[in-house]
Design a protein around this motif. Structure first.
Motif, PDB file in Angstrom:
ATOM      1  N   ARG A   1       0.777  -1.246   0.000  1.00 61.95           N
ATOM      2  CA  ARG A   1       0.000   0.000   0.000  1.00 61.95           C
ATOM      3  C   ARG A   1       0.808   1.296   0.000  1.00 61.95           C
ATOM      4  O   ARG A   1       0.332   2.306  -0.511  1.00 61.95           O
ATOM      5  CB  ARG A   1      -0.924   0.019   1.219  1.00 61.95           C
ATOM      6  N   LYS A   2       1.979   1.302   0.606  1.00 62.49           N
ATOM      7  CA  LYS A   2       2.650   2.583   0.849  1.00 62.49           C
ATOM      8  C   LYS A   2       4.012   2.765   0.196  1.00 62.49           C
ATOM      9  O   LYS A   2       4.522   3.875   0.142  1.00 62.49           O
ATOM     10  CB  LYS A   2       2.819   2.796   2.366  1.00 62.49           C
ATOM     11  N   LEU A   3       4.632   1.698  -0.260  1.00 62.01           N
ATOM     12  CA  LEU A   3       6.003   1.822  -0.751  1.00 62.01           C
ATOM     13  C   LEU A   3       6.096   2.747  -1.966  1.00 62.01           C
ATOM     14  O   LEU A   3       7.030   3.539  -2.069  1.00 62.01           O
ATOM     15  CB  LEU A   3       6.579   0.439  -1.083  1.00 62.01           C
ATOM     16  N   LYS A   4       5.119   2.689  -2.870  1.00 55.98           N
ATOM     17  CA  LYS A   4       5.171   3.511  -4.088  1.00 55.98           C
ATOM     18  C   LYS A   4       5.199   5.009  -3.772  1.00 55.98           C
ATOM     19  O   LYS A   4       5.866   5.768  -4.461  1.00 55.98           O
ATOM     20  CB  LYS A   4       3.973   3.204  -4.983  1.00 55.98           C
ATOM     21  N   GLN A   5       4.476   5.416  -2.726  1.00 57.26           N
ATOM     22  CA  GLN A   5       4.397   6.842  -2.400  1.00 57.26           C
ATOM     23  C   GLN A   5       5.483   7.285  -1.421  1.00 57.26           C
ATOM     24  O   GLN A   5       5.542   8.451  -1.048  1.00 57.26           O
ATOM     25  CB  GLN A   5       3.041   7.185  -1.755  1.00 57.26           C
ATOM     26  N   SER A   6       6.339   6.386  -1.001  1.00 59.00           N
ATOM     27  CA  SER A   6       7.326   6.697   0.033  1.00 59.00           C
ATOM     28  C   SER A   6       8.498   7.505  -0.509  1.00 59.00           C
ATOM     29  O   SER A   6       8.800   7.480  -1.697  1.00 59.00           O
ATOM     30  CB  SER A   6       7.861   5.399   0.648  1.00 59.00           C
ATOM     31  N   LYS A   7       9.166   8.182   0.416  1.00 61.83           N
ATOM     32  CA  LYS A   7      10.356   8.952   0.076  1.00 61.83           C
ATOM     33  C   LYS A   7      11.545   8.015  -0.108  1.00 61.83           C
ATOM     34  O   LYS A   7      11.500   6.848   0.270  1.00 61.83           O
ATOM     35  CB  LYS A   7      10.650   9.951   1.196  1.00 61.83           C
ATOM     36  N   LEU A   8      12.600   8.546  -0.660  1.00 60.08           N
ATOM     37  CA  LEU A   8      13.791   7.765  -0.968  1.00 60.08           C
ATOM     38  C   LEU A   8      14.354   7.055   0.269  1.00 60.08           C
ATOM     39  O   LEU A   8      14.775   5.903   0.179  1.00 60.08           O
ATOM     40  CB  LEU A   8      14.857   8.660  -1.610  1.00 60.08           C
ATOM     41  N   ILE A   9      14.355   7.711   1.408  1.00 60.00           N
ATOM     42  CA  ILE A   9      14.927   7.105   2.610  1.00 60.00           C
ATOM     43  C   ILE A   9      14.171   5.826   2.990  1.00 60.00           C
ATOM     44  O   ILE A   9      14.770   4.843   3.412  1.00 60.00           O
ATOM     45  CB  ILE A   9      14.985   8.104   3.803  1.00 60.00           C
ATOM     46  N   ILE A  10      12.862   5.819   2.816  1.00 60.85           N
ATOM     47  CA  ILE A  10      12.066   4.623   3.120  1.00 60.85           C
ATOM     48  C   ILE A  10      12.409   3.512   2.132  1.00 60.85           C
ATOM     49  O   ILE A  10      12.526   2.346   2.515  1.00 60.85           O
ATOM     50  CB  ILE A  10      10.556   4.937   3.097  1.00 60.85           C
TER      51      ILE A  10
END
Length: 162
Positions: free
Chosen positions: A99-108
């Motif tokens: 659910r969230k990896l695509k919208q995450s920032k580079l650090i994540i």
């Protein structure tokens, strides 16, 4: 020995990759029965004991359950509690991935990649002790996923009420 192992792997690469991937997933779920036995000093001759993973690989789930029946009650209780929490953490990790990896920032992405790198390095063994170096990062990602799951579920339930 190394060249013999590499030759066997090359003969059936797909089978080995599946075996390796199962171990890499196991690192997230393994409750660490061997480590519990050592920590509580419940077995004086752990080196000669056949482990749970060997039971599962050779005899399947029934063999593993029969094996667990021979273990001390304290180990069974701890084993099940740790297994439950490991499953919850892993589900949070998967939820985050989906659910969230695509919208995450580079650090994540870097943290996520580092966790998967360590899991991949452990390969077929995939014992719980190998996740320790990245456990804080893994917990961060898992809690992020669990938090999102809870808020999504609350929103979904809230929308269904009249």
């Amino acid at each position: 020995m190394t060249s013999t192992a590499i030759n066997h792997i090359k003969k059936d690469l797909l089978s080995y990759l599946v075996f390796h991937a199962k171990g890499a997933v196991r690192i997230f779920i393994d409750p660490g029965r061997f480590d519990m036995v050592n920590f509580f000093k419940l077995n004086s001759d752990v080196k000669n004991e056949v482990g749970l993973l060997k039971q599962i690989n050779e005899g399947g789930l029934k063999s593993a359950i029969d094996y667990l029946k021979t273990q001390p009650l304290l180990i069974i209780i701890c084993f099940n509690l740790v297994l439950l929490f490991n499953l919850i953490k892993f589900l949070g990790f998967l939820w985050f991935l989906i659910r969230k990896l695509k919208q995450s920032k580079l650090i994540i992405w870097i943290i996520f990649g580092f966790i998967l790198y360590i899991a991949g390095l452990t390969g077929p063994l995939g014992a719980s002790r190998f996740i320790i170096p990245v456990l804080p990062l893994y917990l961060f990602i898992s809690l992020y996923g669990i938090s999102d799951f809870i808020s999504t579920t609350k929103s979904f339930i809230g929308l269904k009420r009249p």
